[in-house]
Design an enzyme around this catalytic site. Structure first.
Site, mmCIF file in Angstrom:
data_model
loop_
_atom_site.group_PDB
_atom_site.id
_atom_site.type_symbol
_atom_site.label_atom_id
_atom_site.label_comp_id
_atom_site.label_asym_id
_atom_site.label_seq_id
_atom_site.Cartn_x
_atom_site.Cartn_y
_atom_site.Cartn_z
ATOM 1 N N GLU A 292 -4.644 -10.149 -0.121
ATOM 2 C CA GLU A 292 -5.228 -10.042 1.064
ATOM 3 C C GLU A 292 -6.807 -10.264 0.552
ATOM 4 O O GLU A 292 -7.100 -9.856 -0.461
ATOM 5 C CB GLU A 292 -5.202 -8.460 1.831
ATOM 6 C CG GLU A 292 -3.861 -8.277 2.388
ATOM 7 C CD GLU A 292 -3.823 -6.762 2.964
ATOM 8 O OE1 GLU A 292 -4.983 -6.460 3.266
ATOM 9 O OE2 GLU A 292 -2.619 -6.215 2.981
ATOM 10 N N GLU B 37 0.694 -1.152 -0.132
ATOM 11 C CA GLU B 37 0.078 -0.120 0.030
ATOM 12 C C GLU B 37 0.994 1.175 -0.130
ATOM 13 O O GLU B 37 0.751 2.064 0.889
ATOM 14 C CB GLU B 37 -0.894 -0.023 1.153
ATOM 15 C CG GLU B 37 -1.950 -1.188 0.913
ATOM 16 C CD GLU B 37 -3.028 -1.267 2.341
ATOM 17 O OE1 GLU B 37 -4.281 -1.421 1.945
ATOM 18 O OE2 GLU B 37 -2.564 -1.260 3.172
#
EC number: 3.2.1.23
Length: 1028
Positions: A539, A463
């Site tokens: 994820e 991220e």
């Protein structure tokens, strides 16, 4: 050689290295594979403790300051007067200093890179230690810090030795120039914040200190400086080459020779010796200090997560007289990782990643990981059919990788880079001034960890958007280590900086067309033009609290679409910390409980296991979905099943199939069959089933696969897979239940009273509710039987909604806005009728909020000659309100049962969209075991598809879901922490005819699949209830 600096502490700090992205270290030694510096090959081969490596873990002296400028210059040579003893490794926040901060995206400091606040908590550590004179005379002495958060300066005997940042990789310094025989003193000044903190914005607790091991390492003057081993396999995987490179250092290395030996079960498999001096590299020559050898191996035992076959590789450095100077060693696993035909493969077989993300977290020790906890994590993962782990979001403790090598887990090793709180997220990734800092975090990780066979993928971080720095680092990794793919999710999960399409929280069938970085449905993504890469979710299945709904849907897609190669669940462990309340009682704390700001509350509670590693119910769902055996019922007459092994490499030789046939939980027949199934093959089994007599109840065939002998990660008789089928049964006509007396209705002023022998029911004429039920003179209700349309909100119902930041799209906010948590019943009808053989009570309620009817509930209660209460309920839902969480009934019972038994899905908590792990059968559990102690209280404990429920004097029959709890829905809704719940009198019974799914694709947007939302606006259900 480096000369220690005589500069004072204040002058060194005045440079403010911690606010300069161009300075990540001073005098730190280059990255390399882990060292032990054994003195002999036998010790290295056995991985014994090395006498040249000495732990400095233990009690250190510690002083705490609000800012580094407050530390007196004298501290580098003598402890401050306020110094206390503190353990190393530890986080100082867990030792009573400063505040742990939990935040997900928002930086814990004002965003102004590279600058950090002037109030920068500072920990001053010191240690006195002894050094033998022989160490000083015979070589070089280093100090190794395996992890310090976030940056630190080092002094030894009053001399400044260097500086380092990057919390998750080792920092190593040469102390030789300043050490003296006898007593020496270390001084380590640790800063809470540095410019590197802008690269460490992971979703975790922000804590500080020397939190990993510290050790002294002695190396001889001429020594091994690095080593690297690469396995090469032929197309048939029956011949291998081990390509080895060793780097040397020291003045006399040119006269030395290195013997490289490969060992298996204590025996030498291959060996070769070479002197330094590589082949010619370019027009300027070769690497004088490096050497290369090739070891051929026939019929190698191949490493995989299923079969973690390891060899031991030793590197023995000898001087010109043949004396051993230095020995290093590592485990070697022969395996090949590649992407071909759009598939990620190990040893030529396409993988199905059964993965989980794991933070390094311990409830008492913070981010300090001990070996026992690491082993427990791996054992639980393996027992629940995980085969892969992503080191989210930083390189882990060095021991973790060794354990993964030996137990067998595939690993994604991830660089310590996350800039989630930046706007835009890629701000630093596109800034060349930050390339050196980002580069060191990637390159040093690769150089430390590249010998581990368990690591099959490198990750550039998490991220951080996508920028030119990522592209540069991708190329470096691919050039330095072409044997592994690289993944990186930032920038949309499918940029040029990733070999794997690795989205997070993409859904199976639903597009999420976000601007700039859309998330397509998984099925659509793999079919997009020119997209040939495998797709592995980095994820998915956000396991926050009572969640994990729809997990089975992902696994159906993975098994049906080869290029959907699995993913990594978020995440492994609830990141709660142990805290004590004002009375000294320990509880698990989450964001905000320490007065930390900013904080993201309970968003740290996403684990499949509680902080102490007790499983959540969701862990069993993962175990069942991911099991390595699949079953097919071939025929029922004769009774034949097929058992298929999903193992790619492992021959099943420790498994036994145990079967039983049961009618409503009563076993009618059973047996067992040994399994011998080759990888990816099927074994057909015929079961000797008896003839079934006509009788009440359903007949089920249950099969379990158990491991008969204990393994490295499981006890004997561990169940690793199961299935069940309902079998056809002879038609059975139940005889009518004959009652002994008809019930009697009395219409009184305030109640309708029904009597039957030793039982009485009171239906209140003002409310229409069943307000009391006497059985043998004992009142059994503490609160009336009422309609129930809401639940104590789950984390997934709440989403990101907070008191100061309302998300109107969250389920809970939609329910609140509609008035569903503020319902008032208005009685429209309440009448009783005496029939020849029964009494009926009919009621009609409008459930209103602000004068508007949201629900109409019509109930017909019938008490028959057997004294059984039959309920027939019809519910209408207003068309303009959101779909409810449940349709059912609730009451508070006077008794507190010790146990409850039921015929239905169990034994563990299950919900309509999370019941793959639940099994039809007859179950008995203590009342407390029917409650799931989620740290943040929510609705919990449901058991679905129940046909019979028995507790104390009560027996219910029908087709319903139920929960029994000491806590009301109101208390669960109003209470912030589980330890604050107070057991209420009696127990609460919730009977649900319909219950919405829990969702779990993510926890910040509505994620319950349409088929598990209560879409119908008219619903009807029935059940019966009796007391003995």
């Amino acid at each position: 050689m480096f000369t220690a600096s005589p500069m004072s502490l204040s002058k060194i700090l005045a440079r403010r290295d911690w606010e300069n992205p161009g300075v990540t270290q001073w005098h730190r030694l280059p990255a390399h594979a882990p060292f032990n510096s054994w003195r002999d090959e036998a010790s290295a081969r056995a991985d014994d403790n090395a006498s040249r490596k000495r732990s400095l873990n233990g009690d250190w002296q510690f002083s705490y300051y609000a800012a580094p400028e407050q530390v007196p210059d004298s501290w580098v040579t003598e402890d401050c007067a306020d110094a206390v003893t503190t353990p190393v490794p530890s986080n100082w926040q867990m030792q009573g200093f400063d505040t742990p901060i939990y935040t997900n995206v928002t930086y814990p400091i004002p965003v102004n890179p590279p600058f950090v606040p002037a109030e920068n908590p500072t920990g001053c550590y010191s240690l006195t230690f002894e050094v033998d004179e022989q160490w000083l005379e015979s070589g070089q002495t280093r100090i190794v810090f395996d992890g310090v958060n976030s940056a630190f300066y080092l002094w030894c005997n009053g001399k400044w030795m260097g500086y380092s940042q990057d919390s998750r990789l080792p920092a190593e310094f040469d102390l030789s120039a300043v050490l003296r025989p006898g007593t020496n003193r270390l001084a380590v000044l640790v800063l809470r914040w540095c410019d590197g903190s802008y690269l460490e914005d992971q979703d975790m607790w922000r804590m500080s200190g020397i939190f990993r091991d510290v050790s002294l390492l002695h190396k001889p003057h001429t020594h091994i400086a690095d080593y690297h081993a690469v396995t090469e396999l032929n197309a048939d995987y029956d011949r291998a080459k081990l390509q080895v490179e060793v780097a040397l250092a020291g003045e006399q290395f040119a006269d030395c020779e290195v013997t490289v030996t490969l060992w298996r079960d204590g025996l030498s498999v291959a060996t070769a010796s070479a002197k330094p001096g590589s082949a010619i590299i370019d027009e300027r020559g070769n690497w004088a200090e490096r050497l290369n050898v090739t070891l051929p191996v026939n019929d190698p035992a191949l490493w995989s997560a299923e079969t973690p076959e390891l060899y031991r590789l030793t590197f023995a450095l000898r001087d010109g007289q043949g004396e051993i100077l230095d020995v290093e060693a590592c485990d070697v696993g022969f395996r090949c990782v590649e992407i071909s035909n759009g598939l990620l493969k190990v040893n030529g077989k396409p993988l199905l990643i059964r993965g989980v993300n794991r933070h390094e977290h311990h409830p008492e020790n913070g981010q300090v990981m001990d070996e026992a906890t690491m082993r427990r994590d791996i054992e639980l993962m393996k027992q629940h059919n995980f085969n892969a782990v992503r080191c989210s979001h930083y390189p882990n403790h060095p021991l973790w990788y060794t354990l993964c090598d030996r137990y067998g887990l595939y690993v994604v090793d991830e660089a310590n880079i996350e800039t989630h709180g930046m706007v835009p997220m890629s701000r630093l990734a596109d800034d060349p001034r930050w390339l050196p800092a980002m580069s060191e975090r990637v390159t040093r990780m690769v150089l430390r960890d590249r010998n581990h066979p368990s690591i099959i993928i490198w990750s550039l971080g998490n991220e951080s958007g996508h920028g030119a720095n990522h592209d540069a680092l991708y190329r470096w990794v691919k050039t330095t280590d072409p044997t592994r793919p690289v993944q990186y999710e930032g920038g949309g999960a499918n940029t040029a900086a990733t070999d794997i399409v690795c989205p997070m929280y993409a859904r199976v069938d639903q597009d999420q067309p976000f601007e700039a970085v859309p998330k397509w449905s998984l099925k659509k993504w793999i079919g997009m033009p020119d997209e040939t890469r495998p797709l592995i979710l980095c994820e998915y299945a956000h396991a926050m609290g009572n969640s994990f709904g729809g997990f089975a849907k992902y696994w159906q897609a993975f098994r049906n679409h080869p290029r959907l190669q699995g993913g990594f669940v978020w995440d492994w462990v609830d990141q709660a910390l142990t805290k004590k309340d004002d009375n000294g009682n320990a509880f698990w704390a989450y964001g905000g409980d320490f007065g930390d700001t900013p904080n993201d509350r309970q968003f740290c509670l996403n684990g499949l296991v509680f902080p102490d590693r007790t499983p959540h119910p969701a862990l069993f769902e993962a175990q069942r979905a991911q099991q390595f055996f699949n079953f097919t019922l071939v025929s029922t007459s004769p009774l034949v099943i097929d058992v298929h092994s999903d193992y790619l490499f492992r021959q099943c030789d420790n498994e036994q199939l145990r079967w039983n046939i049961a009618r409503d939980g009563e076993v009618l027949a059973s047996g067992e069959v040994a399994l011998t199934i080759a990888p990816q093959q099927t074994q057909r089994i015929e079961i000797d089933a008896p003839e079934f007599a006509a009788a009440a109840g359903e007949i089920w065939l249950n099969v379990d696969i158990v491991q008969t002998a204990a393994t490295a990660w499981s006890p004997a008789d561990h169940r690793c897979a199961w299935d069940q089928w309902q079998l056809p049964a002879p038609l059975y006509i139940a005889p009518p239940v004959e009652g002994t007396a008809k019930p009697d209705l009395k219409v009184k002023e305030d109640v309708l009273e029904v009597s039957h022998q030793s039982q009485r029911w009171h239906f209140d004429r003002a409310s229409g509710n069943l307000t009391q039920w006497w059985n043998n003179g004992t009142a059994t209700l503490l609160a009336p039987l009422n309609d129930n349309f809401t639940r104590a909100p789950l984390d997934n119902d709440i989403g990101v909604s907070e008191a100061t930041r309302i998300d109107p799209n969250a389920w809970v906010e939609r329910w609140k806005a509609a008035g569903m948590y503020n319902l008032t019943p208005r009685l429209l009808l309440c009448e009783g009728e005496q029939l020849a053989q029964a009494v009926t009570i009919t009621t009609l309620h409008a459930w209103e909020s602000n004068g508007k009817a949201l629900f109409l509930s019509r109930k017909v209660w019938k008490i028959d000659r057997a004294g059984v209460l039959h309920g027939d309920v019809q519910v209408q839902v207003a068309n303009d309100i959101p779909q409810p969480a449940r349709i059912g009934l609730s009451c508070q019972l006077a008794q507190t049962p010790q146990t409850a038994s039921w015929l239905g899905l169990g034994p563990d908590e299950n919900y309509p969209d999370r019941k793959l792990a639940a099994r039809q059968g007859r179950w008995t559990l203590p009342l407390d075991a029917l409650h799931t102690a989620y740290i943040f209280p929510t609705d919990n404990g449901l058991r679905c598809d129940t046909r019979e429920l028995t507790f104390d004097t009560h027996q219910l029959q029908g087709d319903f879901h139920f929960s029994l709890s000491r806590y009301s829905q109101q208390q669960l809704r109003d209470t912030s922490h589980h330890h604050l719940l107070e057991a209420e009198p009696g127990c609460w019974l919730n009977i649900d005819a319909f219950h919405m799914g829990v969702g779990g694709d993510d926890s910040w947007s509505p994620s319950v699949s349409p088929e598990f939302i209560l879409q119908r606006r008219e619903m009807r259900y029935a059940f019966s209830w009796r007391q003995d």
